[in-house]
Design a protein around this motif. Sequence first.
Motif, PDB file in Angstrom:
ATOM      1  N   GLU A  40       0.850  -1.177   0.000  1.00 26.31           N
ATOM      2  CA  GLU A  40       0.000   0.000   0.000  1.00 26.31           C
ATOM      3  C   GLU A  40       0.892   1.234   0.000  1.00 26.31           C
ATOM      4  N   THR A  75       0.930   5.429   0.394  1.00 29.80           N
ATOM      5  CA  THR A  75       0.206   6.635   0.796  1.00 29.80           C
ATOM      6  C   THR A  75       1.193   7.785   0.924  1.00 29.80           C
ATOM      7  N   SER A  84      -2.422   8.658   7.426  1.00 29.09           N
ATOM      8  CA  SER A  84      -2.757   7.323   7.908  1.00 29.09           C
ATOM      9  C   SER A  84      -4.222   7.297   8.342  1.00 29.09           C
ATOM     10  N   LYS A  85      -4.747   6.102   8.465  1.00 32.40           N
ATOM     11  CA  LYS A  85      -6.112   5.962   8.963  1.00 32.40           C
ATOM     12  C   LYS A  85      -6.211   6.506  10.385  1.00 32.40           C
ATOM     13  N   ASN A 121      -2.004  -1.387   7.807  1.00 32.19           N
ATOM     14  CA  ASN A 121      -2.436   0.008   7.660  1.00 32.19           C
ATOM     15  C   ASN A 121      -3.525   0.387   8.670  1.00 32.19           C
TER      16      ASN A 121
END
Length: 93
Positions: A2, A4, A9-10, A36
């Motif tokens: 992944e 980003t 971030s989440k 993640n």
Amino acid sequence: MEVTNKGISKGKALDIIMEKYGIRDDEIVVFGDSENDISMFNRKKYSITMANALPNAKQFANYLTDSHNQEGIFNMLVRLEKEGLFEENGFGY
């Protein structure tokens, strides 16, 4: 893999939303199954991984539930409800 943007971030997004709406770390239930998702687990009392989660993600959660194929989210929400989490004052209301 992944990819980003750095600093995104989440967990950071969740913290921004929680701050905006005045939600405390013990007033939210967070589910995840991958690396993640780990950033969301930080300081969250109800951080939950699925049985099929990556081993690293499981290390950071406070709870483990069934896999997504076995209705893990539903089963954990039922468990938390039985423990009184969603009753009046369960989340501080």
